[in-house]
Design a protein around this motif. Structure first.
Motif, PDB file in Angstrom:
ATOM      1  N   ASN A   1      57.354  33.629 -56.671  1.00  0.00           N
ATOM      2  CA  ASN A   1      58.672  33.880 -56.528  1.00  0.00           C
ATOM      3  C   ASN A   1      59.455  34.869 -57.134  1.00  0.00           C
ATOM      4  N   ILE A   2      59.401  34.622 -58.508  1.00  0.00           N
ATOM      5  CA  ILE A   2      59.590  35.406 -59.241  1.00  0.00           C
ATOM      6  C   ILE A   2      60.506  37.263 -59.539  1.00  0.00           C
ATOM      7  N   THR A   3      61.705  37.190 -59.253  1.00  0.00           N
ATOM      8  CA  THR A   3      62.472  38.250 -59.380  1.00  0.00           C
ATOM      9  C   THR A   3      63.084  38.810 -60.264  1.00  0.00           C
ATOM     10  N   GLY A   4      63.486  39.995 -60.688  1.00  0.00           N
ATOM     11  CA  GLY A   4      64.056  40.404 -62.001  1.00  0.00           C
ATOM     12  C   GLY A   4      63.125  41.272 -62.639  1.00  0.00           C
ATOM     13  N   SER A   5      63.438  41.937 -63.153  1.00  0.00           N
ATOM     14  CA  SER A   5      63.047  42.938 -64.689  1.00  0.00           C
ATOM     15  C   SER A   5      63.198  43.313 -65.810  1.00  0.00           C
ATOM     16  N   GLY A   6      61.760  43.307 -67.193  1.00  0.00           N
ATOM     17  CA  GLY A   6      62.572  43.298 -67.997  1.00  0.00           C
ATOM     18  C   GLY A   6      62.828  42.026 -68.627  1.00  0.00           C
ATOM     19  N   GLN A   7      63.322  41.747 -69.766  1.00  0.00           N
ATOM     20  CA  GLN A   7      63.728  40.476 -70.455  1.00  0.00           C
ATOM     21  C   GLN A   7      64.467  38.983 -68.829  1.00  0.00           C
ATOM     22  N   GLY A   8      64.574  40.140 -68.130  1.00  0.00           N
ATOM     23  CA  GLY A   8      65.613  38.932 -67.105  1.00  0.00           C
ATOM     24  C   GLY A   8      64.739  38.501 -66.311  1.00  0.00           C
ATOM     25  N   ARG A   9      63.164  38.156 -66.387  1.00  0.00           N
ATOM     26  CA  ARG A   9      62.251  38.217 -65.444  1.00  0.00           C
ATOM     27  C   ARG A   9      61.163  36.756 -65.885  1.00  0.00           C
ATOM     28  N   GLY A  10      61.109  35.771 -65.866  1.00  0.00           N
ATOM     29  CA  GLY A  10      60.266  34.742 -66.207  1.00  0.00           C
ATOM     30  C   GLY A  10      61.294  34.500 -67.459  1.00  0.00           C
ATOM     31  N   ASN A  11      61.910  34.415 -68.371  1.00  0.00           N
ATOM     32  CA  ASN A  11      62.320  34.403 -69.978  1.00  0.00           C
ATOM     33  C   ASN A  11      62.448  32.682 -70.179  1.00  0.00           C
ATOM     34  N   SER A  12      61.681  32.609 -71.384  1.00  0.00           N
ATOM     35  CA  SER A  12      61.590  31.106 -72.168  1.00  0.00           C
ATOM     36  C   SER A  12      61.255  31.756 -73.076  1.00  0.00           C
TER      37      SER A  12
END
Length: 256
Positions: free
Chosen positions: A112-123
């Motif tokens: 259910n990940i949201t966001g885009s670019g570097q703000g999407r599942g960043n680790s």
């Protein structure tokens, strides 16, 4: 036909001449020692071989510590054999320090990940965590299945430095793997680089970094640079984006 026979005869003669010019016996170029150590491969693909150091097998987080405060008891969430980023805790790193190694690690971007670019599942996986500046050498973790960003910041890249050869990302919700061969940098006494860091990376079984020579660390702003260091811990990043946190499992390492 005569021309073909002549060519074959000339080639055969050349081979005989070369062989005649090489004195000695076949045994002269055989190497028998030292005998390589026996390592038993895992019976299940992705599982740890016999000589591996198991950093996380789902049972506990005993091999890890809070990056900001080693004495702190705060670590990430552990449930059902999986550890999940806890953004209130921050980064975690291995208690042990390493130089050269083979690393296997599995991660999952939430379905259910949201966001885009570097703000999407960043680790991120810092193959050598350093106590200054950008914090080391980061292999990027991000959802780039259908998420556009700058190519030297997408999954499989060495952040802001080396884009992956291909995009091998799976859909969010599926477990993904990194397999890394890491050679740590070496330094002279005066701090100059004796030999740079080199890494080969497979993402989900696909080669994305092929003996990549790193130019230094992986800062968010500015150019990469080296500063003298030795053995270092491996760090997992708790990024500050607002998307759902990602999870890790089955982490093991072989010293090289």
């Amino acid at each position: 036909m005569k021309r073909s026979i002549l060519i074959v005869a000339m080639l055969a003669a050349n081979v005989m001449i070369v062989q005649a010019q090489q004195p000695g016996k076949p045994e002269d170029t055989e190497v028998w020692t030292p005998v390589p150590a026996k390592v038993s491969p895992a019976k299940v693909p992705g599982a740890a071989p016999s000589d591996a150091i198991v950093l996380f097998d789902g049972k506990d987080l005993d091999q890890w510590e809070n990056s900001a405060d080693a004495a702190s008891a705060e670590k990430w969430k552990l449930s059902d054999g999986i550890m999940t980023v806890d953004k209130s805790v921050g980064d975690i790193q291995t208690k042990e320090k390493f130089m050269d190694f083979q690393l296997h690690i599995e991660y999952r971007i939430p379905e259910n990940i949201t966001g885009s670019g570097q703000g999407r599942g960043n680790s991120g996986i810092f193959l050598a965590a350093l106590p200054w500046g950008a914090g080391g050498y980061e292999l990027q973790v991000l959802d780039n299945y259908e998420n556009k960003t700058y190519v030297n910041g997408q999954a499989g890249s060495f952040y802001k430095q080396s884009p992956p050869m291909v995009n091998a990302c799976l859909k969010p919700g599926e477990w993904q793997t990194y397999d890394v061969a890491w050679t740590a940098p070496r330094f002279n006494e005066d701090g100059s680089v004796k030999s740079p860091a080199v890494a080969t990376v497979l993402h989900n079984g696909i080669l994305v970094q092929n003996a990549t020579i790193l130019k230094g660390d992986t800062p968010y702003i500015g150019q990469p640079a080296y500063r003298k260091h030795g053995a270092s811990p491996i760090k997992l990043q708790s990024h500050g984006d607002k998307s759902e946190p990602i999870s890790y499992r089955n982490i093991w390492l072989r010293k090289l």
